[in-house]
Design a protein around this motif. Structure first.
Motif, PDB file in Angstrom:
ATOM      1  N   GLY A  19       1.155  -1.276  -0.270  1.00  0.00           N
ATOM      2  CA  GLY A  19      -0.148  -0.566  -0.054  1.00  0.00           C
ATOM      3  C   GLY A  19       0.590   1.321   0.323  1.00  0.00           C
ATOM      4  N   ASP A  20       0.340   2.041   0.804  1.00  0.00           N
ATOM      5  CA  ASP A  20       0.995   3.216   1.221  1.00  0.00           C
ATOM      6  C   ASP A  20       2.293   3.429   1.965  1.00  0.00           C
ATOM      7  OD1 ASP A  20      -0.740   4.627  -1.134  1.00  0.00           O
ATOM      8  OD2 ASP A  20      -2.059   5.377   0.601  1.00  0.00           O
ATOM      9  N   LYS A  21       2.782   2.564   2.420  1.00  0.00           N
ATOM     10  CA  LYS A  21       4.434   2.050   3.434  1.00  0.00           C
ATOM     11  C   LYS A  21       5.413   2.574   2.497  1.00  0.00           C
ATOM     12  CE  LYS A  21       2.468  -1.392   6.032  1.00  0.00           C
ATOM     13  NZ  LYS A  21       1.058  -1.673   5.504  1.00  0.00           N
ATOM     14  N   PRO A  22       6.363   3.487   3.275  1.00  0.00           N
ATOM     15  CA  PRO A  22       7.365   3.769   2.501  1.00  0.00           C
ATOM     16  C   PRO A  22       8.183   2.646   1.679  1.00  0.00           C
ATOM     17  CG  PRO A  22       7.037   4.507   4.712  1.00  0.00           C
ATOM     18  CD  PRO A  22       6.329   3.777   4.371  1.00  0.00           C
ATOM     19  N   LYS A  23       8.215   2.713   0.740  1.00  0.00           N
ATOM     20  CA  LYS A  23       8.910   1.377  -0.242  1.00  0.00           C
ATOM     21  C   LYS A  23       9.795   2.501  -1.154  1.00  0.00           C
ATOM     22  CE  LYS A  23       5.672   1.537  -3.351  1.00  0.00           C
ATOM     23  NZ  LYS A  23       3.678   0.980  -4.189  1.00  0.00           N
ATOM     24  N   LEU A  24      10.780   1.025  -0.743  1.00  0.00           N
ATOM     25  CA  LEU A  24      12.499   1.672  -1.821  1.00  0.00           C
ATOM     26  C   LEU A  24      12.585   0.389  -2.525  1.00  0.00           C
ATOM     27  CD1 LEU A  24      15.104   3.103  -3.268  1.00  0.00           C
ATOM     28  CD2 LEU A  24      15.965   1.309  -1.476  1.00  0.00           C
ATOM     29  N   LEU A  25      11.679   0.416  -4.088  1.00  0.00           N
ATOM     30  CA  LEU A  25      11.823  -0.069  -5.340  1.00  0.00           C
ATOM     31  C   LEU A  25      13.417  -0.243  -5.543  1.00  0.00           C
ATOM     32  CD1 LEU A  25       9.565  -0.509  -7.930  1.00  0.00           C
ATOM     33  CD2 LEU A  25      11.691  -1.029  -8.374  1.00  0.00           C
ATOM     34  N   ILE A  26      13.672  -2.043  -5.782  1.00  0.00           N
ATOM     35  CA  ILE A  26      15.543  -2.180  -6.202  1.00  0.00           C
ATOM     36  C   ILE A  26      15.120  -3.319  -7.294  1.00  0.00           C
ATOM     37  CG2 ILE A  26      17.084  -3.342  -5.229  1.00  0.00           C
ATOM     38  CD1 ILE A  26      17.476  -2.534  -2.702  1.00  0.00           C
ATOM     39  N   LEU A  27      15.430  -2.046  -7.883  1.00  0.00           N
ATOM     40  CA  LEU A  27      16.021  -3.427  -9.724  1.00  0.00           C
ATOM     41  C   LEU A  27      16.987  -4.335  -9.540  1.00  0.00           C
ATOM     42  CD1 LEU A  27      14.534  -0.333 -12.127  1.00  0.00           C
ATOM     43  CD2 LEU A  27      13.399  -2.444 -11.219  1.00  0.00           C
ATOM     44  N   ASN A  28      17.387  -4.747  -9.143  1.00  0.00           N
ATOM     45  CA  ASN A  28      18.408  -6.125  -8.882  1.00  0.00           C
ATOM     46  C   ASN A  28      18.784  -6.377 -10.157  1.00  0.00           C
ATOM     47  OD1 ASN A  28      20.877  -7.054  -7.712  1.00  0.00           O
ATOM     48  ND2 ASN A  28      19.526  -8.528  -6.497  1.00  0.00           N
ATOM     49  N   LYS A  29      19.746  -6.712 -10.320  1.00  0.00           N
ATOM     50  CA  LYS A  29      20.754  -7.970 -11.466  1.00  0.00           C
ATOM     51  C   LYS A  29      20.920  -6.998 -12.898  1.00  0.00           C
ATOM     52  CE  LYS A  29      19.074 -12.541 -10.254  1.00  0.00           C
ATOM     53  NZ  LYS A  29      18.861 -13.805 -11.116  1.00  0.00           N
ATOM     54  N   ALA A  30      20.633  -5.699 -12.371  1.00  0.00           N
ATOM     55  CA  ALA A  30      21.211  -4.043 -13.613  1.00  0.00           C
ATOM     56  C   ALA A  30      21.674  -4.986 -14.468  1.00  0.00           C
ATOM     57  CB  ALA A  30      21.109  -3.233 -12.986  1.00  0.00           C
ATOM     58  N   ASP A  31      22.811  -5.452 -13.873  1.00  0.00           N
ATOM     59  CA  ASP A  31      23.986  -6.275 -15.117  1.00  0.00           C
ATOM     60  C   ASP A  31      23.734  -7.047 -15.602  1.00  0.00           C
ATOM     61  OD1 ASP A  31      23.737  -7.774 -12.440  1.00  0.00           O
ATOM     62  OD2 ASP A  31      25.477  -9.274 -13.377  1.00  0.00           O
ATOM     63  N   LEU A  32      22.362  -7.471 -15.467  1.00  0.00           N
ATOM     64  CA  LEU A  32      22.227  -8.539 -16.970  1.00  0.00           C
ATOM     65  C   LEU A  32      21.792  -7.646 -18.020  1.00  0.00           C
ATOM     66  CD1 LEU A  32      21.338 -11.470 -14.421  1.00  0.00           C
ATOM     67  CD2 LEU A  32      23.841 -11.119 -16.140  1.00  0.00           C
ATOM     68  N   ALA A  33      20.444  -6.877 -17.548  1.00  0.00           N
ATOM     69  CA  ALA A  33      19.719  -5.541 -17.715  1.00  0.00           C
ATOM     70  C   ALA A  33      20.464  -4.903 -19.559  1.00  0.00           C
ATOM     71  CB  ALA A  33      18.883  -4.796 -16.484  1.00  0.00           C
ATOM     72  N   ASP A  34      18.974  -4.435 -20.412  1.00  0.00           N
ATOM     73  CA  ASP A  34      19.151  -3.952 -20.623  1.00  0.00           C
ATOM     74  C   ASP A  34      19.639  -2.199 -20.675  1.00  0.00           C
ATOM     75  OD1 ASP A  34      19.428  -1.362 -22.736  1.00  0.00           O
ATOM     76  OD2 ASP A  34      18.276  -2.769 -23.926  1.00  0.00           O
ATOM     77  N   PRO A  35      20.452  -1.620 -20.383  1.00  0.00           N
ATOM     78  CA  PRO A  35      20.965  -0.081 -19.788  1.00  0.00           C
ATOM     79  C   PRO A  35      20.375   1.029 -19.680  1.00  0.00           C
ATOM     80  CG  PRO A  35      22.872  -0.658 -21.106  1.00  0.00           C
ATOM     81  CD  PRO A  35      21.693  -1.780 -21.046  1.00  0.00           C
ATOM     82  N   ALA A  36      19.789   0.632 -21.298  1.00  0.00           N
ATOM     83  CA  ALA A  36      19.105   2.081 -21.972  1.00  0.00           C
ATOM     84  C   ALA A  36      17.389   2.134 -21.039  1.00  0.00           C
ATOM     85  CB  ALA A  36      18.874   1.835 -23.147  1.00  0.00           C
ATOM     86  N   MET A  37      16.880   0.329 -21.138  1.00  0.00           N
ATOM     87  CA  MET A  37      15.835   0.539 -21.065  1.00  0.00           C
ATOM     88  C   MET A  37      15.538   0.459 -19.841  1.00  0.00           C
ATOM     89  SD  MET A  37      13.479  -0.277 -23.385  1.00  0.00           S
ATOM     90  CE  MET A  37      12.431  -0.296 -22.210  1.00  0.00           C
ATOM     91  N   THR A  38      16.880   0.173 -18.916  1.00  0.00           N
ATOM     92  CA  THR A  38      16.486   0.360 -17.029  1.00  0.00           C
ATOM     93  C   THR A  38      16.420   1.649 -16.435  1.00  0.00           C
ATOM     94  OG1 THR A  38      18.356  -1.502 -16.557  1.00  0.00           O
ATOM     95  CG2 THR A  38      17.632  -0.201 -15.087  1.00  0.00           C
ATOM     96  N   LYS A  39      17.098   2.114 -17.544  1.00  0.00           N
ATOM     97  CA  LYS A  39      17.131   3.741 -17.222  1.00  0.00           C
ATOM     98  C   LYS A  39      16.264   5.084 -18.049  1.00  0.00           C
ATOM     99  CE  LYS A  39      18.715   8.312 -19.272  1.00  0.00           C
ATOM    100  NZ  LYS A  39      19.813   9.313 -19.852  1.00  0.00           N
ATOM    101  N   GLU A  40      14.979   3.921 -18.849  1.00  0.00           N
ATOM    102  CA  GLU A  40      13.487   4.537 -18.583  1.00  0.00           C
ATOM    103  C   GLU A  40      12.722   3.940 -17.682  1.00  0.00           C
ATOM    104  OE1 GLU A  40      12.346   3.652 -22.662  1.00  0.00           O
ATOM    105  OE2 GLU A  40      13.686   3.911 -23.603  1.00  0.00           O
ATOM    106  N   TRP A  41      12.992   3.211 -17.287  1.00  0.00           N
ATOM    107  CA  TRP A  41      11.981   2.468 -16.676  1.00  0.00           C
ATOM    108  C   TRP A  41      11.986   3.600 -15.298  1.00  0.00           C
ATOM    109  CZ3 TRP A  41       7.910   0.007 -16.272  1.00  0.00           C
ATOM    110  CH2 TRP A  41       7.434  -0.725 -17.576  1.00  0.00           C
TER     111      TRP A  41
END
Length: 252
Positions: A19-41
């Motif tokens: 819900g509205d609880k304080p949250k930090l969204l962590i996109l892990n395994k960023a070394d495997l992801a498309d860096p341009a798409m990670t930036k957009e997300w």
């Protein structure tokens, strides 16, 4: 979340619970992801008011990045408590997510020692456990939790291709066909570079038959399915992201 699946690796049930609880969204395994798409997300999530990090939890810098972000997220509450004479030295938080998103690896990195079991397959963490990482963070580790029914078959195929769900749950031929079609559309040069014998202009089933024979597997298509999926999961086809901003619904 898995940085390769910024949308598909979000458990909708957990999102509602948080819900509205304080949250930090962590996109892990960023070394495997498309860096341009990670930036957009990241830009998209930040535009929704969600503080977001893209990390490789195997890197030492992760400790400072995550800890600093958590403190920043809770700065106002810490200040209010301080005014009341309550000093908060250690933040208590819960890490939640789907299987095989790298939660246990993140735990161990934050703690500086092996305190959580790690495995490159879903379902390694079995129960909840409080983990004291350092003087700044105390974290409740939880097993990876999937929702009981996939409404969207494409989401299931994405999760299967990256190893978030067990291989027995979906036919590997369907997973391979999905992966081939996705790479043909979004990363054709990576397919051509990794599989030089592959005729990427052909339909996926034809590619599977041709490549199975070209690799000396005769008619053992299962061997090609296993090879292709492993190559994708191990990053042998390079960095990729399976979710695009076009996958967002108007209601999201």
């Amino acid at each position: 979340m898995d940085a390769r699946l910024p949308l598909s690796s979000q458990n909708p049930m957990l999102t509602k619970i948080v819900g509205d609880k304080p949250k930090l969204l962590i996109l892990n395994k960023a070394d495997l992801a498309d860096p341009a798409m990670t930036k957009e997300w990241r830009q998209y999530f930040e535009s929704q008011g969600i503080q977001t990090l893209a990390i490789n939890s195997k890197e030492q810098v992760t400790v400072k990045v995550v800890t600093d972000a958590a403190k920043k997220l809770m700065a106002d509450k810490i200040a209010r408590q301080k005014e009341r004479g309550i000093k908060i030295e250690t933040l208590r938080t819960m890490i939640i997510g789907i299987p095989n998103a790298g939660k246990s690896t993140l735990m161990n990195r934050l703690a500086g020692k092996k305190i959580a079991v790690v495995g490159n397959k879903p379902g390694v963490t079995k129960g909840q456990q409080w983990l004291k990482t350092n003087k700044d963070l105390e974290i409740l580790d939880t097993p990876g939790i999937l929702w009981p029914k996939f409404e969207d078959e494409t989401v299931a195929l994405k999760l299967a291709l990256t190893g978030a769900i067990k291989d027995q749950l979906l036919p590997m031929d369907e997973v391979t066909i999905f992966g081939l079609n996705y790479f043909k559309e979004h990363y054709p040069e990576k397919l051509a570079e990794r599989f030089k014998q592959m005729k990427i202009e052909e339909e996926a089933p034809v590619i599977i038959m041709d490549m199975t024979r070209a690799l000396g597997f005769r008619d053992d298509y299962d061997r090609f399915y296993s090879l292709f999926v492993k190559e994708v999961r191990d990053g042998k086809l390079g960095n990729y992201t399976l979710d695009t901003l076009e996958d967002l619904d108007g209601d999201d």
